[in-house]
Scaffold this active site. Sequence first.
Site, PDB file in Angstrom:
ATOM      1  N   HIS A 283       0.820  -1.217   0.000  1.00 19.27           N
ATOM      2  CA  HIS A 283       0.000   0.000   0.000  1.00 19.27           C
ATOM      3  C   HIS A 283       0.858   1.273   0.000  1.00 19.27           C
ATOM      4  O   HIS A 283       1.976   1.251  -0.479  1.00 19.27           O
ATOM      5  CB  HIS A 283      -1.003  -0.036   1.162  1.00 19.27           C
ATOM      6  CG  HIS A 283      -1.691  -1.375   1.265  1.00 19.27           C
ATOM      7  ND1 HIS A 283      -2.751  -1.731   0.467  1.00 19.27           N
ATOM      8  CD2 HIS A 283      -1.397  -2.471   2.018  1.00 19.27           C
ATOM      9  CE1 HIS A 283      -3.111  -2.987   0.744  1.00 19.27           C
ATOM     10  NE2 HIS A 283      -2.304  -3.452   1.673  1.00 19.27           N
ATOM     11  N   GLU A 297      -2.644   0.337   7.888  1.00 26.90           N
ATOM     12  CA  GLU A 297      -1.721  -0.713   7.448  1.00 26.90           C
ATOM     13  C   GLU A 297      -0.487  -0.113   6.768  1.00 26.90           C
ATOM     14  O   GLU A 297       0.632  -0.563   6.988  1.00 26.90           O
ATOM     15  CB  GLU A 297      -2.445  -1.676   6.497  1.00 26.90           C
ATOM     16  CG  GLU A 297      -1.555  -2.812   5.996  1.00 26.90           C
ATOM     17  CD  GLU A 297      -2.232  -3.704   4.959  1.00 26.90           C
ATOM     18  OE1 GLU A 297      -3.438  -3.502   4.706  1.00 26.90           O
ATOM     19  OE2 GLU A 297      -1.547  -4.576   4.407  1.00 26.90           O
ATOM     20  N   HIS A 350       2.547  -7.012   4.925  1.00 28.77           N
ATOM     21  CA  HIS A 350       1.169  -6.528   5.022  1.00 28.77           C
ATOM     22  C   HIS A 350       0.599  -6.775   6.412  1.00 28.77           C
ATOM     23  O   HIS A 350       1.199  -7.466   7.227  1.00 28.77           O
ATOM     24  CB  HIS A 350       0.279  -7.244   3.994  1.00 28.77           C
ATOM     25  CG  HIS A 350       0.508  -6.779   2.590  1.00 28.77           C
ATOM     26  ND1 HIS A 350      -0.362  -5.957   1.923  1.00 28.77           N
ATOM     27  CD2 HIS A 350       1.541  -7.010   1.744  1.00 28.77           C
ATOM     28  CE1 HIS A 350       0.109  -5.708   0.704  1.00 28.77           C
ATOM     29  NE2 HIS A 350       1.273  -6.338   0.564  1.00 28.77           N
ATOM     30  N   GLU A 421       1.538 -11.572   6.266  1.00 29.39           N
ATOM     31  CA  GLU A 421       0.475 -10.807   6.935  1.00 29.39           C
ATOM     32  C   GLU A 421       0.788 -10.903   8.424  1.00 29.39           C
ATOM     33  O   GLU A 421       0.541 -11.920   9.064  1.00 29.39           O
ATOM     34  CB  GLU A 421      -0.907 -11.420   6.643  1.00 29.39           C
ATOM     35  CG  GLU A 421      -1.336 -11.363   5.182  1.00 29.39           C
ATOM     36  CD  GLU A 421      -1.968 -10.030   4.780  1.00 29.39           C
ATOM     37  OE1 GLU A 421      -1.982  -9.095   5.616  1.00 29.39           O
ATOM     38  OE2 GLU A 421      -2.435  -9.930   3.630  1.00 29.39           O
TER      39      GLU A 421
HETATM   40 ZN   LIG Z   1      -2.293  -5.291   2.633  1.00 31.55          ZN
END
Ligand SMILES: [Zn+2]
Length: 471
Positions: A283, A297, A350, A421
Site C-alpha cells: 500500500h 496498514e 502486510h 500478513e
Molecule cells: Zn495489505
Amino acid sequence: MVLAILVLLISAFTIPVKAATTFSDVSSSYRAAKEIYYLAEGNIITGSNGSFHPNSDITRAEAVSIIGRAVGLNGTQRETRFVDVPSTSFASGYIQSAFEKGFANGYSGGYFKPGQHVTRGEMALFISKAFGYHATTTDAAINELLSRHISEGMANGDFGGKELIKRADFAVFVARAINDELRPNYKPVYLQEGTVTASSLLVRKGPSTIYGSIGSFTQNTKLNVSHTVGNWIQVTNTAKTVTGFVSKQYVTLTDVDVPEVPTTPPPTKNPLAGQTIVIDPGHGGTDPGALGSGLREKDVVLDTGLKVRNILKRMGISYYMTRETDVFIVLQDRPVLAQSHGGDTFVSIHANKFNGAANGTETYYYGAAATATNPYITKSKLLAQSIQKRLLTEWQLNDRKVKTANYYVLKYNSMPSSLAELGFIDNPTDAKKLGSSVWRERAAEAIVLGILDYYKASGYNVSSLYDKVRP
Ligand SMILES: [Zn+2]
C-alpha cells in the site's frame, strides 16, 4: 544595604550545580568513597533514603541503569522487548536503550532477569561494551579492564569473574572507566587530538552538565583526547594544566598515528554478497490498506520494512525497497521494480483485517504450478515457511500457517517471493503488537532471521550472520 548587595553578588557567582550528596553508610574514609561520591556528584548513582548499601550485591537492572546514566543513554521509562521488564520498571528505559546499543542482552524466552545479581565478569562485559572496548567475551572484557587499570585484579591475582560484585566495587569500576584520573598507576594514551570549535568551552569534572565546571577552553585550543564517554570526551590541553570532560560536538577530532596499532584481520566476505533482498511494504500514499484500532496498514508495514532495511544495512546485505516513504505504487510496478533493481528474494509486508475476532500471522506464496508465471514455487514456499516460523517465534501470535494465493506481487514475480500478513489490525491482541515500535522491531528481526533460514536451507553458509541480526 551594601552588605545585602554583596551577599547577593556572592551567591550569584557561587550557585552550586548540585548539593553534595552524603550517604550515611559511606564515610569519607571508606575505601571506595572517592569513586562513590564522584558518581553521586553526577547523579549516576543516587542511593536510596540516604544510604548506598556498598556491601550489597547489585542487580542487572541497577547495573544497567548506572552504566546507562554514565554514558548518557535515554532512561525514559518505556516499553521494552523483555517479557519481565514492564514499562513501569524503574530501569525500563535504560534496559531498552542498553539493548539497542548492544551492551545488555537478554536470555532465551525474551527474559532480561532484571533482579538477577551481577557477577564481576558480567560487569566487565557491560563496561567493555558500553565504553566501546569491543570485547565480546568475558575474558576479553576482563583483559580490557586490566589493561586500562580500571581493575587491578583481586588480591590473589585472579579477577574473580564468577563472583558476585558488590555495589561499592561496581561504583569503583564505573568511576574509573569514566575518569582515567581515578585509575591507579595509569598513564593516559592519547589516540586522538582535538581542536575546540566553540568560542568558549566549559570543562567539566564528569561527562554531563550535572557535573560542575573546572575551567574553560577558548576557541582553537589544542586538546589531547584520552577517551569517549557517550557524547563526551576526556581531554587535557597540551600544557596539561586542565584535564576534564567536554562535549564532543564542540571539538574537531583527528586520529593520532600510534605506532603499535593492533592488526585487524582482513574482512571476511559476506556470505550473501551478490544477493539483493527486496522489501515491499504494501500500500502507501492514497492507498492506506486496512484500517483499524487507530492504525493504518500502510504506516505499520512501512515502518516494519524500514526496520528490516536498517538491519540488512547494518549487516552489509544489499537490499532494495519498493517504497521508503508514504507513496502509492501500483501493484504491477512492484515486481518490475524488484527485477530492475537486481532483486533475488522478494518479501512483501502486510497486515490483515477481517471481523475483529480473526487473529494471527500467516505468510503466502504463489503455488499454482499449472499457470507458473513465477517459476520459483518450491523456493517461494521455503521462503514463506522460513519467515512464518520466525514470525511465530518472535511475535507469539496465532499460527494461521503458510498459504498459497494469487496475489499479484507473488504471481507475477521473477524471483522467490513471499508475502507476510503480520497480524489483524482490527483485532485488539494483534493490533497491540502492530502499533508498537518495539514489536515491529521484533517482526523485522523475525523477517531477517527467516530470510537467513531460507538462504541456509538453500545451501548458503550464513551461520556467521545470525549474531548480527540483533545489535
Ligand atoms: Zn495489505
